[in-house]
Design an enzyme around this catalytic site. Structure first.
Site, short mmCIF file in Angstrom:
data_model
loop_
_atom_site.label_atom_id
_atom_site.label_comp_id
_atom_site.label_asym_id
_atom_site.label_seq_id
_atom_site.Cartn_x
_atom_site.Cartn_y
_atom_site.Cartn_z
N LYS A 80 18.57 22.21 52.76
CA LYS A 80 20.00 21.89 52.31
C LYS A 80 20.21 20.73 53.21
O LYS A 80 20.35 20.87 54.67
CB LYS A 80 20.83 23.20 52.74
CG LYS A 80 22.42 22.83 52.16
CD LYS A 80 23.57 23.84 52.63
CE LYS A 80 23.87 22.81 53.83
NZ LYS A 80 24.66 21.79 53.79
N GLY B 81 21.47 21.07 63.83
CA GLY B 81 22.84 21.11 63.86
C GLY B 81 23.84 21.59 65.09
O GLY B 81 22.87 21.54 66.23
N SER B 82 24.93 22.03 65.07
CA SER B 82 25.54 22.18 66.09
C SER B 82 25.14 23.50 66.74
O SER B 82 24.75 24.42 66.18
CB SER B 82 27.37 22.61 65.86
OG SER B 82 27.28 23.43 64.90
N THR B 83 25.45 23.73 68.07
CA THR B 83 25.22 24.93 68.74
C THR B 83 26.02 26.11 68.21
O THR B 83 25.55 27.16 68.09
CB THR B 83 25.46 24.84 70.40
OG1 THR B 83 24.69 23.65 70.74
CG2 THR B 83 25.23 25.89 70.88
N GLU B 84 27.11 25.90 67.84
CA GLU B 84 28.11 26.94 67.50
C GLU B 84 27.35 27.66 66.32
O GLU B 84 27.16 28.60 65.88
CB GLU B 84 29.50 26.28 67.01
CG GLU B 84 30.52 27.38 66.48
CD GLU B 84 31.64 26.39 65.85
OE1 GLU B 84 31.59 25.26 66.18
OE2 GLU B 84 32.50 26.85 65.32
N GLY C 50 24.33 27.24 65.14
CA GLY C 50 22.95 27.60 65.65
C GLY C 50 23.05 29.04 65.91
O GLY C 50 22.26 29.94 65.71
N GLU D 68 17.35 23.32 66.65
CA GLU D 68 17.38 22.02 67.26
C GLU D 68 19.12 21.84 67.36
O GLU D 68 19.60 21.66 66.08
CB GLU D 68 16.76 21.07 66.58
CG GLU D 68 15.34 21.13 66.47
CD GLU D 68 14.60 20.93 67.69
OE1 GLU D 68 15.02 20.47 68.48
OE2 GLU D 68 13.38 21.11 67.45
N CYS E 150 21.99 13.56 68.93
CA CYS E 150 21.86 15.12 69.61
C CYS E 150 21.56 14.76 71.07
O CYS E 150 22.15 15.29 72.10
CB CYS E 150 21.18 15.87 68.92
SG CYS E 150 19.53 15.18 68.67
N GLU F 7 30.36 18.12 73.76
CA GLU F 7 29.61 17.15 72.98
C GLU F 7 30.54 16.67 72.12
O GLU F 7 31.37 17.17 71.42
CB GLU F 7 28.41 17.89 72.12
CG GLU F 7 27.63 16.88 71.44
CD GLU F 7 26.64 17.56 70.41
OE1 GLU F 7 27.07 18.39 69.88
OE2 GLU F 7 25.22 16.93 70.26
P1 TAP Z 1 26.81 21.77 61.83
O1 TAP Z 1 28.05 21.55 61.55
O2 TAP Z 1 25.99 22.59 62.83
O3 TAP Z 1 25.98 21.48 60.49
C1 TAP Z 1 24.63 21.45 60.47
C2 TAP Z 1 24.15 21.86 58.94
O4 TAP Z 1 24.50 23.30 59.01
C3 TAP Z 1 24.92 21.16 57.76
O5 TAP Z 1 24.13 20.95 56.66
C4 TAP Z 1 26.06 22.15 57.60
O6 TAP Z 1 26.37 22.12 56.35
C5 TAP Z 1 25.15 23.59 57.79
N1 TAP Z 1 26.07 24.65 58.10
C6 TAP Z 1 27.32 24.58 58.35
N2 TAP Z 1 27.50 25.82 58.57
C7 TAP Z 1 26.53 26.86 58.47
C8 TAP Z 1 26.25 28.08 58.36
N3 TAP Z 1 27.24 29.04 58.63
N4 TAP Z 1 25.13 28.78 58.07
C9 TAP Z 1 24.32 27.87 57.68
N5 TAP Z 1 24.34 26.62 57.75
C10 TAP Z 1 25.54 25.96 57.98
O7 TAP Z 1 26.37 20.28 62.60
P2 TAP Z 1 26.78 18.75 62.31
O8 TAP Z 1 28.10 18.46 62.44
O9 TAP Z 1 26.31 18.43 60.66
O10 TAP Z 1 25.70 17.77 62.98
C11 TAP Z 1 25.91 17.62 64.38
C12 TAP Z 1 25.31 18.52 65.27
O11 TAP Z 1 23.81 18.58 65.12
C13 TAP Z 1 25.51 18.18 66.77
O12 TAP Z 1 25.87 19.20 67.61
C14 TAP Z 1 24.14 17.39 67.13
O13 TAP Z 1 23.82 17.79 68.43
C15 TAP Z 1 23.22 18.50 66.46
N6 TAP Z 1 21.80 17.76 66.19
C16 TAP Z 1 20.99 18.16 66.81
C17 TAP Z 1 19.48 17.68 66.64
C18 TAP Z 1 18.37 18.09 67.41
S1 TAP Z 1 16.93 17.72 67.25
N7 TAP Z 1 18.64 18.84 68.47
C19 TAP Z 1 19.62 16.46 65.81
C20 TAP Z 1 20.59 15.90 65.26
C21 TAP Z 1 21.70 16.62 65.29
P3 TAP Z 1 27.78 20.94 55.84
O14 TAP Z 1 27.26 19.69 56.42
O15 TAP Z 1 27.90 21.45 54.61
O16 TAP Z 1 28.92 21.64 56.82
#
Ligand code: TAP
Length: 481
Positions: free
Chosen positions: A181, A233-236, A238, A255, A289, A386
């Site tokens: 996804k 994605g985000s820690t929250e 995760g 991650e 990230c 962050e």
């Molecule tokens: P999130 O809001 O956590 O979203 C990540 C993914 O999870 C998106 O596809 C999101 O869908 C989906 N998602 C949201 N709620 C979910 C749930 N309850 N169950 C399953 N999946 C769910 O993060 P973001 O804002 O897209 O990305 C930013 C974060 O990613 C930052 O904290 C960044 O540090 C982290 N990140 C980490 C890394 C590594 S390698 N550690 C790399 C890149 C980014 P939607 O987009 O549709 O909400």
């Protein structure tokens, strides 16, 4: 003397956008329950309508992946799987311009970055893992490690195609099938990748792409037909996924977020360090990230480093992401811009001093000027949370021990940078910094052969390299190892 740059826009004509996209299930694009629109963050123009996958669509995708796993992919010799991965890698290269332009349109990142970083690295991940597919027995996990089964993968919006490659390439190389996804705001390169899977004649169901929002992600990770969950994605979110998957028997790798320290010692070459600081926090608008979002600079050189940094920041060009001269593109979404704005106001309220590069912001779209905060204390929210935007918090230190203490004073542990001429100091720091990756005299360097992942609230598991294969193999004795 000031030189103005003539506009150098990359043409969009290489991209053929469809009005609407279905879900990619069982090797075909199929209809789903409802739809949403994906926009360009630089202009707010609607790019396409994309299907929102509900639980029954996720169910179909998981069933297709299971069938492909049992009937074809898990039984296919590694040598043959490797050929498909090579073919996908070559197709990514052949269609690299199209992928780069589409990524920039949907994500808002500068074309220079999607063209020179995201797409080449995505191809490199497929090439690298193609090489592993027939050598898994020599990877140190026993003579014939088994795949896990069907993998559910959820990725964020900051590196849409690259995160897809980080997820899909090792999973397929190890003999698993996937349901992935992409993020709600950046689904388009994943859907183009689905077309590449068709072009590569990948057996139907080996890769399935379900677009949607967080509820689609939830339906995927909680689906009982999934053997492993890989999330970036985000820690929250995760933490929520860890709860959902607890005692389900699913393997999980996470991650998550970061708040990296970029540590500059007084013997570091200032110009080189300033380039590293700029690359560390303003690359990809700080939507990284492992961004070096906390600059720790030795007190004796703080003024010199800061004035060079501001001089360099004033030369950054912000604007049309498709312009090849652009350094800083658009913020990916209104919601992310609001989050950055709120955290930056907290920095003002808590007494830090803000300075922003004097660049005009376009009228339409989502933009934030490169910004640096000084007078930051460790208790400030801008030093702890962050921001995921082009905002740098500067703290100072006097001794290496103080630098280590401040660098490690965070719930995260994804990455760090060290700038010094002394090799012994680099090694001393690297052995004390609680971070998955420590860069020395450079920042934001990635290679598919190098494992990447975090400590503490930055998650667990590694992606890339030999270590990354472990996450997709049954190395604990469930197979015929
Ligand atoms: P999130 O809001 O956590 O979203 C990540 C993914 O999870 C998106 O596809 C999101 O869908 C989906 N998602 C949201 N709620 C979910 C749930 N309850 N169950 C399953 N999946 C769910 O993060 P973001 O804002 O897209 O990305 C930013 C974060 O990613 C930052 O904290 C960044 O540090 C982290 N990140 C980490 C890394 C590594 S390698 N550690 C790399 C890149 C980014 P939607 O987009 O549709 O909400």
């Amino acid at each position: 003397m000031r030189f103005d740059y003539a506009p150098a826009p990359e043409s969009r004509s290489i991209v053929t956008l469809r009005d609407s996209y279905g879900l990619f299930i069982g090797g075909e694009f199929v209809d789903g329950s409802s739809a949403f629109k994906t926009i360009s963050p630089a202009s707010e123009e609607v790019l396409a309508e994309v299907t929102h996958a509900g639980p029954e669509d996720v169910d179909r995708a998981v069933a297709a992946a299971r069938q492909a796993y049992e009937r074809i992919w898990s039984a296919m010799p590694g040598r043959e799987r490797g050929k498909y991965l090579f073919r996908i890698a070559r197709l990514i290269q052949e269609r690299s311009r199209e992928l780069a332009v589409l990524e920039t349109m949907d994500n808002g990142k500068p074309i220079r970055e999607s063209r020179d970083v995201d797409v080449p690295l995505a191809a490199a991940h497929f090439f690298y893992h193609a090489g592993w597919a027939d050598k898994l027995g020599y990877a140190g996990f026993g003579p014939s490690p088994r795949p896990l089964g069907v993998v559910g993968q959820v990725i964020p919006w900051n590196f849409p195609l690259l995160m897809l490659a980080w997820k899909i390439a090792p999973a397929l190389a190890c003999g698993n099938t996937v349901v992935l996804k992409p993020a709600e705001t950046t689904p388009l390169t994943a859907l183009l990748f689905a077309q590449i899977c068709q072009q590569a004649d990948l057996p139907p169901g080996v890769v399935n792409i379900v677009t949607g929002d967080g509820s689609t992600g939830h339906a995927l990770v909680s689906h009982p037909g999934i053997d492993k969950v890989a999330f970036t994605g985000s820690t929250e979110v995760g933490k929520e996924i860890a709860r959902v998957c607890a005692v389900s028997g699913k393997r999980v790798t996470l991650e998550l977020g970061g708040k990296a320290a970029n540590v500059v010692f007084d013997d570091a070459p200032v110009d080189q360090a300033v380039e590293g600081i700029v690359n560390g926090i303003f690359f990809n608008q700080g939507h990284v990230c492992c961004a070096g979002s906390r600059l720790l600079v030795q007190e004796s050189v703080a003024d010199e480093v800061l004035s060079s940094l501001k001089r360099r920041m004033a030369t950054l060009r912000l604007g049309d992401p498709l312009d090849k001269n652009t350094d800083v593109g658009a913020i990916n979404s209104r919601a992310q811009l609001d989050k950055i704005t709120e955290l930056v106001s907290s920095g003002d309220d808590e007494g830090a001093q803000r300075w922003s590069a004097p660049c005009p912001l376009p009228d339409r779209g989502f933009w934030f000027a490169p910004t640096v905060f000084t007078g930051v204390s460790q208790a400030h929210r801008i030093a702890r949370e962050e921001i995921f935007g082009p905002v740098l918090s500067v703290l100072t230190f006097r001794t290496p021990a103080e630098a280590v203490e401040k660098a490690n004073n965070t719930p995260y542990g994804l990455s760090a940078g060290v700038w010094t001429e002394k090799g012994s100091l680099i090694l001393w720091m690297a052995s004390r910094l609680r971070a998955g990756v420590v860069w020395a005299n450079t920042f934001n360097r990635f290679d598919p052969a190098s494992p990447f992942g975090g400590y503490k609230e930055s998650g667990f598991g590694r992606e890339g390299g030999r270590h990354g294969l472990e996450a997709y193999l049954d190395v604990f004795g469930g197979g015929d190892v």
